[in-house]
Design an enzyme around this catalytic site. Structure first.
Site, PDB file in Angstrom:
ATOM      1  N   GLY A 104       0.103  68.565  49.000  1.00 16.70           N
ATOM      2  CA  GLY A 104       0.995  69.570  47.965  1.00 16.70           C
ATOM      3  C   GLY A 104       1.905  70.265  48.806  1.00 16.70           C
ATOM      4  O   GLY A 104       2.232  70.029  50.432  1.00 16.70           O
TER       5      GLY A 104
ATOM      6  N   HIS B 132      16.581  39.912  26.866  1.00 15.50           N
ATOM      7  CA  HIS B 132      15.616  39.156  27.012  1.00 15.50           C
ATOM      8  C   HIS B 132      15.858  37.836  27.877  1.00 15.50           C
ATOM      9  O   HIS B 132      16.623  37.319  27.757  1.00 15.50           O
ATOM     10  CB  HIS B 132      15.334  38.087  26.152  1.00 15.50           C
ATOM     11  CG  HIS B 132      13.886  36.486  25.897  1.00 15.50           C
ATOM     12  ND1 HIS B 132      12.806  37.451  26.500  1.00 15.50           N
ATOM     13  CD2 HIS B 132      14.341  35.756  26.621  1.00 15.50           C
ATOM     14  CE1 HIS B 132      12.106  36.015  26.319  1.00 15.50           C
ATOM     15  NE2 HIS B 132      12.661  35.165  27.039  1.00 15.50           N
TER      16      HIS B 132
HETATM   17  P1  NAD Z   1       0.238  66.688  44.908  1.00 14.15           P
HETATM   18  O1  NAD Z   1       0.218  67.995  45.016  1.00 14.15           O
HETATM   19  O2  NAD Z   1       1.108  65.733  44.531  1.00 14.15           O
HETATM   20  O3  NAD Z   1      -0.435  65.522  45.881  1.00 14.15           O
HETATM   21  C1  NAD Z   1      -1.919  67.021  46.530  1.00 14.15           C
HETATM   22  C2  NAD Z   1      -3.082  66.455  46.859  1.00 14.15           C
HETATM   23  O4  NAD Z   1      -3.698  67.147  47.397  1.00 14.15           O
HETATM   24  C3  NAD Z   1      -3.824  66.889  44.767  1.00 14.15           C
HETATM   25  O5  NAD Z   1      -4.517  65.309  44.396  1.00 14.15           O
HETATM   26  C4  NAD Z   1      -4.637  67.480  45.591  1.00 14.15           C
HETATM   27  O6  NAD Z   1      -6.054  68.008  44.565  1.00 14.15           O
HETATM   28  C5  NAD Z   1      -5.580  67.216  46.831  1.00 14.15           C
HETATM   29  N1  NAD Z   1      -6.177  68.064  47.634  1.00 14.15           N
HETATM   30  C6  NAD Z   1      -6.021  69.669  47.884  1.00 14.15           C
HETATM   31  N2  NAD Z   1      -6.917  70.021  49.032  1.00 14.15           N
HETATM   32  C7  NAD Z   1      -7.494  68.623  49.542  1.00 14.15           C
HETATM   33  C8  NAD Z   1      -8.493  69.194  50.111  1.00 14.15           C
HETATM   34  N3  NAD Z   1      -9.067  70.336  50.636  1.00 14.15           N
HETATM   35  N4  NAD Z   1      -9.809  67.576  49.947  1.00 14.15           N
HETATM   36  C9  NAD Z   1      -8.446  66.204  49.921  1.00 14.15           C
HETATM   37  N5  NAD Z   1      -7.526  66.407  48.693  1.00 14.15           N
HETATM   38  C10 NAD Z   1      -7.109  66.978  48.333  1.00 14.15           C
HETATM   39  O7  NAD Z   1       1.017  66.630  46.459  1.00 14.15           O
HETATM   40  P2  NAD Z   1       2.092  65.965  47.761  1.00 14.15           P
HETATM   41  O8  NAD Z   1       1.960  65.026  47.473  1.00 14.15           O
HETATM   42  O9  NAD Z   1       1.876  66.156  48.916  1.00 14.15           O
HETATM   43  O10 NAD Z   1       3.198  65.947  47.281  1.00 14.15           O
HETATM   44  C11 NAD Z   1       4.233  67.871  46.522  1.00 14.15           C
HETATM   45  C12 NAD Z   1       5.571  67.450  46.220  1.00 14.15           C
HETATM   46  O11 NAD Z   1       6.295  66.473  46.631  1.00 14.15           O
HETATM   47  C13 NAD Z   1       4.789  67.373  44.611  1.00 14.15           C
HETATM   48  O12 NAD Z   1       4.912  67.699  44.091  1.00 14.15           O
HETATM   49  C14 NAD Z   1       5.051  65.826  44.339  1.00 14.15           C
HETATM   50  O13 NAD Z   1       5.223  65.774  43.192  1.00 14.15           O
HETATM   51  C15 NAD Z   1       6.174  65.941  45.329  1.00 14.15           C
HETATM   52  N6  NAD Z   1       6.498  64.283  45.657  1.00 14.15           N
HETATM   53  C16 NAD Z   1       7.169  63.627  45.244  1.00 14.15           C
HETATM   54  C17 NAD Z   1       7.593  62.680  44.585  1.00 14.15           C
HETATM   55  C18 NAD Z   1       8.476  61.276  42.896  1.00 14.15           C
HETATM   56  O14 NAD Z   1       8.838  61.561  42.946  1.00 14.15           O
HETATM   57  N7  NAD Z   1       8.365  59.908  44.235  1.00 14.15           N
HETATM   58  C19 NAD Z   1       7.185  61.916  46.070  1.00 14.15           C
HETATM   59  C20 NAD Z   1       7.314  62.218  47.230  1.00 14.15           C
HETATM   60  C21 NAD Z   1       6.573  64.179  46.888  1.00 14.15           C
END
Ligand code: NAD
Length: 459
Positions: free
Chosen positions: A265, A438
């Site tokens: 995150g 199509h």
């Molecule tokens: P995310 O919040 O999408 O996912 C983080 C994951 O880490 C979650 O599933 C969480 O449960 C897990 N997690 C947390 N603590 C943990 C632990 N101790 N052990 C194991 N797993 C754990 O965050 P992200 O992937 O880092 O992305 C960050 C932000 O950037 C998000 O809001 C995302 O939507 C955005 N982003 C979007 C895009 C896109 O739209 N294509 C691309 C990159 C990033």
């Protein structure tokens, strides 16, 4: 004295600057990095997409093209060139934003800004401190990667997405902590290039917040591609011991790998901005509190993008940038948060807009659902991209489209039509009666809309 000062030159900030210039306002844009474009352009969406495209080409040449009669001789991976291409894409696009700033006569300052009083900002530049004054301020400082206690990030072997965009060699074993968007996109890149990828996720599912049915289908496909998921797995520590990364998980197990991507995150970049000087309130997680006009708790100061929380998406920040500026200078300005698409750029892509089925069930809303698999779509057959489906959720009484969830090739492009449908308040019948060319993948959207009413044609 400017009409508007914007702090942060990412998609929220620089788009707000352009919109204000279009409204004939004088704008000063302050950004601490030499390149505009923010995380998205410098170390996020754009470089990751360049690597996703390049790694897709490599994987296709290695595993898929021969079956289509395209036989490649000895295939080698030139990672250095792949990384250089990514850098050149970023440079070109950053140059494009520089051009847009000039064209719109936006004053740029390279430095770190702090708000000192209403309408007053100081900027630390390489030549000293500069004072800037303006009638309004928009804060668009974005977000930074989060980490977990116990993880010893060394900025090399254990790092965030920033490091994972430029590993100098393909890791033999990459551990990804977090099965969110970043973990899956960058995990996909390095898997395609030859790494063994293990994703450790705390929850019992991947991609939290996305439609569960679609995500379960995605997980099976990613597993078939070779990504290993360990769900319900709490990471408690990670450190580098003699160039080997050791990741500890709850229960005492230690997993070894040569690189670790921490993707758990992102958090608001709201510190050291002087916000306490002017009474801008933060919530418990550090996000700036705003009202529906993106006004902070301090008069004359608005905030947009990741720093206010919600979906951390470049296009959401852009919409907010425009709405904030329009609210100040025209009195109107609005973001429809029900019509913000989200795309995960894996293969297949996952795209969604509106309510998930999980949320509709939770809210007890009555809905009808139509699905159509790409397996039954002619264009998908011809391209060999038959994984996935389109799912449309419509209000049971009014037929208004409430949500669309797609897993499949080019889902990120297909979702645009569905977003427009939701923005215009369309019914599934409206989509079903719209002629779709199509053979296109978009026909699957029309068929899913027909399926809402039990009238699917090609299945
Ligand atoms: P995310 O919040 O999408 O996912 C983080 C994951 O880490 C979650 O599933 C969480 O449960 C897990 N997690 C947390 N603590 C943990 C632990 N101790 N052990 C194991 N797993 C754990 O965050 P992200 O992937 O880092 O992305 C960050 C932000 O950037 C998000 O809001 C995302 O939507 C955005 N982003 C979007 C895009 C896109 O739209 N294509 C691309 C990159 C990033």
């Amino acid at each position: 004295m400017s009409d508007l000062i914007i702090i942060g030159g990412g998609p929220g900030g620089y788009v707000a600057a352009i919109r204000a210039a279009q409204l004939k306002k004088s704008v000063t844009l302050i950004e601490k990095e030499p390149q505009l474009g923010g995380t998205c352009l410098r170390v996020g969406c754009i470089p990751s997409k360049a690597l996703l495209e390049s790694s897709h080409m490599y994987e296709s040449a290695q595993h898929h093209m021969a079956a289509r009669g395209v036989v490649v001789g000895k295939l080698t991976l030139d990672l250095a060139t792949m990384l250089q291409h990514k850098e050149s894409v970023v440079r070109t696009l950053a140059g494009g934003i520089d051009g847009l700033m000039k064209k719109n006569k936006i004053t740029r300052i390279l430095g770190t800004a702090k708000v000192t009083a209403p309408g007053r900002v100081t900027v630390e530049t390489k030549d000293g401190t500069q004072e800037v004054a303006g009638d309004h301020i928009i804060i668009a400082t974005g977000s930074v990667p989060s980490t977990l206690p116990g993880l010893e990030l060394d900025g090399d072997r254990i790092g965030t997405s920033t490091e994972a965009l430029c590993y100098p060699e393909v890791p033999k074993h990459l551990i990804v902590i977090g099965a969110g968007v970043i973990g899956l996109e960058l995990g996909t890149v390095w898997r395609r290039l030859g790494a063994k990828v293990t994703v450790l996720e705390y929850l019992d599912r991947i991609l939290p917040g996305m439609d569960t049915e679609i995500v379960n289908e995605a997980r099976k496909i990613f597993e078939k591609q070779g990504i290993e998921f360990r769900l319900g797995c709490k990471v408690t520590g990670a450190k580098v011991v003699k160039k080997v990364c050791e990741v500890s998980i709850d229960g005492g197990e230690v997993i070894k790998a040569d690189r670790v991507l921490v993707a758990v995150g992102r958090k608001a970049n709201s510190q050291n901005l002087g916000l306490e000087n002017v009474g801008v309130q933060l919530d418990k997680r550090g996000f700036i509190v705003v009202d529906k006009h993106l006004m902070t708790t301090a008069p004359g100061i608005q905030a947009v993008g990741d720093v206010i929380g919600g979906a951390m998406l470049a296009h959401k920040a852009e919409e907010e940038g425009v709405a904030a500026v329009e609210h100040i200078f025209t009195g109107y300005g609005h973001v429809n948060y029900d019509a913000i698409p989200g795309v995960v750029y894996t293969e297949p892509e996952i795209a969604s807009v509106g309510f998930t089925e999980d949320t509709l069930i939770q809210q007890g809303r009555k809905y009808r659902k139509g699905s159509f698999p790409f397996m039954a779509n002619g264009r998908a057959k011809a391209s060999g991209t038959t994984d996935g489906k389109v799912k449309i959720l419509a209000d049971a009484e009014t037929d208004r489209v409430l949500g669309v969830h797609i897993i499949g090739a080019h889902a990120g492009e297909l979702i645009a039509e569905c977003t427009a449908a939701i923005e215009f308040g369309a019914s599934s019948e409206d989509i079903a009666r719209t002629c779709h060319a199509h053979p296109t993948l978009a026909e699957a959207v029309k068929e899913a809309a027909l399926a809402v009413d039990g009238r699917v044609l090609h299945m």
